[in-house]
Design an enzyme around this catalytic site. Structure first.
Site, PDB file in Angstrom:
ATOM      1  N   SER A 236       5.021   1.973   7.673  1.00  0.00           N
ATOM      2  CA  SER A 236       4.642   0.779   6.917  1.00  0.00           C
ATOM      3  C   SER A 236       5.795   0.322   6.029  1.00  0.00           C
ATOM      4  O   SER A 236       6.388   1.123   5.299  1.00  0.00           O
ATOM      5  CB  SER A 236       3.424   1.068   6.040  1.00  0.00           C
ATOM      6  OG  SER A 236       2.282   1.262   6.823  1.00  0.00           O
TER       7      SER A 236
ATOM      8  N   HIS B  23       0.817  -1.216   0.000  1.00  0.00           N
ATOM      9  CA  HIS B  23       0.000   0.000   0.000  1.00  0.00           C
ATOM     10  C   HIS B  23       0.852   1.268   0.000  1.00  0.00           C
ATOM     11  O   HIS B  23       0.358   2.343  -0.334  1.00  0.00           O
ATOM     12  CB  HIS B  23      -0.979   0.002   1.180  1.00  0.00           C
ATOM     13  CG  HIS B  23      -0.345   0.147   2.535  1.00  0.00           C
ATOM     14  ND1 HIS B  23      -0.079  -0.923   3.349  1.00  0.00           N
ATOM     15  CD2 HIS B  23       0.077   1.239   3.215  1.00  0.00           C
ATOM     16  CE1 HIS B  23       0.468  -0.496   4.476  1.00  0.00           C
ATOM     17  NE2 HIS B  23       0.579   0.821   4.421  1.00  0.00           N
TER      18      HIS B  23
ATOM     19  N   ASP C 162      -0.281  -7.884   0.965  1.00  0.00           N
ATOM     20  CA  ASP C 162       0.134  -6.477   1.018  1.00  0.00           C
ATOM     21  C   ASP C 162       1.658  -6.343   1.084  1.00  0.00           C
ATOM     22  O   ASP C 162       2.194  -5.537   1.845  1.00  0.00           O
ATOM     23  CB  ASP C 162      -0.511  -5.756   2.211  1.00  0.00           C
ATOM     24  CG  ASP C 162      -0.269  -4.243   2.176  1.00  0.00           C
ATOM     25  OD1 ASP C 162      -0.261  -3.676   1.074  1.00  0.00           O
ATOM     26  OD2 ASP C 162      -0.067  -3.644   3.246  1.00  0.00           O
TER      27      ASP C 162
END
Length: 326
Positions: free
Chosen positions: A184, A83, A113
């Site tokens: 992230s 993402h 992901d």
């Protein structure tokens, strides 16, 4: 009066021991603050250019185009959260020495992901850690809020989290180490500097603020995905050949597990001896209550590998060996 003297002496001794007690009785070992600084040589800030956002432009609340990545394989390969780069029109990374270099998207696995980046620089690789235990100390390294790399520490709060709603395939390590947007794709590491997981998601109700429930893709799943992306350009997943469903509310007072509602004729499940109505209680020794938990355990294995399925049939436990079909 004579009897009170020994009592006073004892009280003094107890007071001294109380003051020194932490040092005397705390066993040596890693603490949450233990951190291997060499990890910083293997983590980079990811600077994707998103449509509609210029680099350095003030962003609206909750938007965090910057992210993090970890050196994962020789040849300049980095792993990050998909993402972070999913909407990028171009990508740069900021190296540990401050240089900014171009990165290309080398592979993507949307269900987990995860994404692979490739740069023209080889960085030191982080070794994979064994599965951690609850309350093991860990540290998170990430580009939090785009401020460049920072380190926060905590403990492992849970392992094998699945069904949280973030990704179709999840095998999360949960931690209370502080994680915020921009982290992230960063590294969750143990005191030896080994990769426990890849920072992926923050569990919150109404904002992106850290509340101590943070998730990292387990090292086992990262390794599984990365190796397939490098070898085949995609993740090859096996087919178990059966369907599962949660137990009905009235069943949960008596059993825990998943109900087998369908078995594909001639499929892997049928070959293993599974039958409609079986109660699946564990997959590869891991107790399962959610379909996502069983899916996670199965998808850690490749086509052709064996998965042990423990079922309850006619109140008798059975462990069946299922070979995943390609």
């Amino acid at each position: 009066m004579a009897a009170s003297t020994p009592r006073r002496m004892l009280a003094v001794v107890i007071s001294v021991v109380a003051l020194l007690g932490i040092a005397l009785i705390t066993p040596p070992g890693p603490r949450a603050a233990d951190f291997e600084p060499g990890v910083l040589n293997s983590v980079v800030s990811v600077l994707p250019l998103w449509p509609g956002y210029g680099q350095g432009r003030q962003l609206p609340p909750g938007a965090a185009p910057e992210g993090t990545a970890v050196a994962i394989a020789e040849g300049g390969y980095l792993v990050t959260a998909h993402h972070v780069v999913a909407r990028a029109t171009s990508i740069k990374v900021r190296l540990p020495d401050g240089r900014e270099v171009a990165a290309e998207l080398a592979g993507v696995d949307r269900p987990s992901d995860l994404a692979l980046l490739k740069i023209a620089v080889d960085l030191p690789l982080l070794p994979y850690a064994p599965e951690p235990a609850l309350a093991d100390p860990v540290c998170a390294v990430g580009n939090q809020f785009g401020l460049d790399l920072s380190v926060t520490c905590g403990v492992v709060s849970a392992v094998h989290r699945a069904g949280t709603g973030f990704n179709p395939i999840e095998d999360f390590i949960q931690t209370d180490a502080v994680v915020n947007p921009g982290a992230s794709g960063g590294a969750l590491v143990d005191p030896q500097g080994r990769l426990v997981g890849l920072l992926s998601a923050i569990f919150t109700k109404e904002s992106d603020a850290n509340i101590g429930v943070n998730f990292a893709v387990s090292a086992g799943l990262v390794q599984r995905v990365v190796e397939d992306l490098l070898a085949y350009g995609e993740v090859r997943r096996g087919r178990p050949g059966f369907g599962m469903a949660p137990l009905e509310p009235e069943e949960r007072g008596r059993w825990s597990g998943l109900r087998l509602w369908g078995v594909q004729p001639g499929g892997a499940g049928a070959a293993a001896g599974l039958k409609v109505g079986d109660l699946i209680t564990a997959v590869d020794g891991r107790p399962v209550r959610k379909v996502a938990e069983a899916t996670s355990a199965i998808q850690l294995k490749r086509p052709g590998e064996v998965v042990e399925i423990t079922v309850l049939r006619d109140e008798q436990p059975l462990t069946l060996r299922l070979t995943l079909a390609p």
